[in-house]
Design a protein around this motif. Structure first.
Motif, PDB file in Angstrom:
ATOM      1  N   MET A   1      -6.705   8.321  -0.575  1.00  0.00           N
ATOM      2  CA  MET A   1      -5.632   7.518  -0.046  1.00  0.00           C
ATOM      3  C   MET A   1      -5.553   7.631   1.477  1.00  0.00           C
ATOM      4  N   ASP A   2      -5.792   8.836   2.029  1.00  0.00           N
ATOM      5  CA  ASP A   2      -5.752   9.008   3.478  1.00  0.00           C
ATOM      6  C   ASP A   2      -6.775   8.117   4.176  1.00  0.00           C
ATOM      7  N   PHE A   3      -7.976   8.004   3.579  1.00  0.00           N
ATOM      8  CA  PHE A   3      -9.000   7.152   4.182  1.00  0.00           C
ATOM      9  C   PHE A   3      -8.481   5.717   4.290  1.00  0.00           C
ATOM     10  N   TYR A   4      -7.826   5.267   3.245  1.00  0.00           N
ATOM     11  CA  TYR A   4      -7.364   3.889   3.182  1.00  0.00           C
ATOM     12  C   TYR A   4      -6.171   3.644   4.108  1.00  0.00           C
ATOM     13  N   MET A   5      -5.281   4.614   4.219  1.00  0.00           N
ATOM     14  CA  MET A   5      -4.045   4.424   4.979  1.00  0.00           C
ATOM     15  C   MET A   5      -4.167   4.778   6.454  1.00  0.00           C
ATOM     16  N   ARG A   6      -5.060   5.679   6.807  1.00  0.00           N
ATOM     17  CA  ARG A   6      -5.094   6.196   8.177  1.00  0.00           C
ATOM     18  C   ARG A   6      -6.283   5.738   9.011  1.00  0.00           C
ATOM     19  N   LEU A   7      -7.141   4.927   8.437  1.00  0.00           N
ATOM     20  CA  LEU A   7      -8.316   4.451   9.168  1.00  0.00           C
ATOM     21  C   LEU A   7      -8.347   2.927   9.186  1.00  0.00           C
ATOM     22  N   ILE A 145      -2.782  10.471  16.896  1.00  0.00           N
ATOM     23  CA  ILE A 145      -1.803   9.445  17.273  1.00  0.00           C
ATOM     24  C   ILE A 145      -2.255   8.080  16.760  1.00  0.00           C
ATOM     25  N   ALA A 146      -3.523   7.752  16.952  1.00  0.00           N
ATOM     26  CA  ALA A 146      -4.045   6.456  16.498  1.00  0.00           C
ATOM     27  C   ALA A 146      -4.010   6.355  14.972  1.00  0.00           C
ATOM     28  N   ARG A 147      -4.350   7.432  14.273  1.00  0.00           N
ATOM     29  CA  ARG A 147      -4.293   7.399  12.805  1.00  0.00           C
ATOM     30  C   ARG A 147      -2.858   7.278  12.313  1.00  0.00           C
ATOM     31  N   TYR A 148      -1.913   7.920  12.986  1.00  0.00           N
ATOM     32  CA  TYR A 148      -0.505   7.789  12.612  1.00  0.00           C
ATOM     33  C   TYR A 148      -0.036   6.352  12.817  1.00  0.00           C
ATOM     34  N   PHE A 149      -0.442   5.742  13.923  1.00  0.00           N
ATOM     35  CA  PHE A 149      -0.090   4.343  14.172  1.00  0.00           C
ATOM     36  C   PHE A 149      -0.627   3.444  13.055  1.00  0.00           C
ATOM     37  N   LEU A 150      -1.888   3.641  12.674  1.00  0.00           N
ATOM     38  CA  LEU A 150      -2.457   2.837  11.585  1.00  0.00           C
ATOM     39  C   LEU A 150      -1.744   3.108  10.264  1.00  0.00           C
ATOM     40  N   TYR A 151      -1.409   4.345  10.006  1.00  0.00           N
ATOM     41  CA  TYR A 151      -0.680   4.694   8.786  1.00  0.00           C
ATOM     42  C   TYR A 151       0.648   3.947   8.727  1.00  0.00           C
ATOM     43  N   ARG A 152       1.404   3.985   9.813  1.00  0.00           N
ATOM     44  CA  ARG A 152       2.693   3.289   9.865  1.00  0.00           C
ATOM     45  C   ARG A 152       2.489   1.776   9.726  1.00  0.00           C
ATOM     46  N   TYR A 153       1.467   1.250  10.365  1.00  0.00           N
ATOM     47  CA  TYR A 153       1.161  -0.182  10.269  1.00  0.00           C
ATOM     48  C   TYR A 153       0.842  -0.561   8.825  1.00  0.00           C
ATOM     49  N   HIS A 154      -0.001   0.234   8.172  1.00  0.00           N
ATOM     50  CA  HIS A 154      -0.381  -0.063   6.785  1.00  0.00           C
ATOM     51  C   HIS A 154       0.816   0.062   5.835  1.00  0.00           C
ATOM     52  N   LEU A 155       1.683   1.043   6.076  1.00  0.00           N
ATOM     53  CA  LEU A 155       2.888   1.162   5.252  1.00  0.00           C
ATOM     54  C   LEU A 155       3.772  -0.071   5.408  1.00  0.00           C
ATOM     55  N   THR A 156       3.960  -0.496   6.643  1.00  0.00           N
ATOM     56  CA  THR A 156       4.780  -1.686   6.910  1.00  0.00           C
ATOM     57  C   THR A 156       4.160  -2.926   6.287  1.00  0.00           C
ATOM     58  N   LYS A 157       2.867  -3.065   6.431  1.00  0.00           N
ATOM     59  CA  LYS A 157       2.152  -4.234   5.894  1.00  0.00           C
ATOM     60  C   LYS A 157       2.262  -4.283   4.364  1.00  0.00           C
ATOM     61  N   GLU A 158       2.093  -3.134   3.712  1.00  0.00           N
ATOM     62  CA  GLU A 158       2.168  -3.104   2.248  1.00  0.00           C
ATOM     63  C   GLU A 158       3.595  -3.298   1.748  1.00  0.00           C
ATOM     64  N   THR A 159       4.569  -2.915   2.522  1.00  0.00           N
ATOM     65  CA  THR A 159       5.967  -3.093   2.146  1.00  0.00           C
ATOM     66  C   THR A 159       6.328  -4.577   2.103  1.00  0.00           C
ATOM     67  N   PHE A 160       5.786  -5.337   3.047  1.00  0.00           N
ATOM     68  CA  PHE A 160       6.117  -6.754   3.134  1.00  0.00           C
ATOM     69  C   PHE A 160       5.187  -7.656   2.316  1.00  0.00           C
ATOM     70  N   GLU A 161       4.206  -7.109   1.660  1.00  0.00           N
ATOM     71  CA  GLU A 161       3.299  -7.923   0.836  1.00  0.00           C
ATOM     72  C   GLU A 161       3.755  -8.008  -0.590  1.00  0.00           C
TER      73      GLU A 161
END
Length: 161
Positions: A1-7, A145-161
């Protein structure tokens, strides 16, 4: 899951990831290395700031060129079933190894404003320090920092899908 959410999952996300990592790295690594080279002063810092755009451009080009060789080197070291943290740590190490190898010379040339043999002649003395500084910045500051940004972006994106 980390690979998918943080990269990064696509080219656009890779571009954002690269932008975040490269801006943080260049703004930390270049001044620190310059100050170790020339002394800790405002003049050295100011002179470093003037060449940062050129160093950033060189870093972005080198990241794109060394991405596949670093990935192949990483694959020789880690097993596909190893943990996310071990995969990422070895990936950072391989990327920093290649980047610092080339940037030790290229950064010297950019800083001096001329291509000469000085960075090549001093390479063995300076590269280990440059690798250490770059590895610490990448592993502890820039990439998390970049992986955290992507993680937050992916969480937001999946929340609105």
């Amino acid at each position: 899951m980390d690979f998918y959410m943080r990269l990064p999952r696509n080219r656009r996300e890779f571009a954002v990831f690269l932008l975040i990592v490269s801006l943080i790295s260049v703004n930390l690594i270049a001044p620190v290395i310059s100050m170790f080279e020339l002394g800790f002063s405002l003049k050295v810092w100011h002179n470093t700031l003037r060449v940062l755009p050129f160093i950033w451009l060189a870093v972005v080009i080198l990241v794109i060129l060394t991405q596949k060789p670093a990935g192949k080197l990483k694959d020789l070291i880690v097993h596909p079933k190893d943990s996310f943290r071990s995969q990422i740590t070895i990936n950072i190490m391989c990327n920093v190894f290649l980047m610092s190898f080339f940037m030790t010379a290229i950064g010297g040339w950019i800083g001096q404003g001329a291509i000469n043999y000085i960075p090549i002649g001093e390479f063995l003395a300076k590269w280990p320090r440059n690798f250490g500084i770059a590895f610490i910045v990448e592993a502890i500051i820039a990439q998390p920092i970049a992986r955290y940004f992507l993680y937050r972006y992916h969480l937001t994106k999946e929340t609105f899908e």
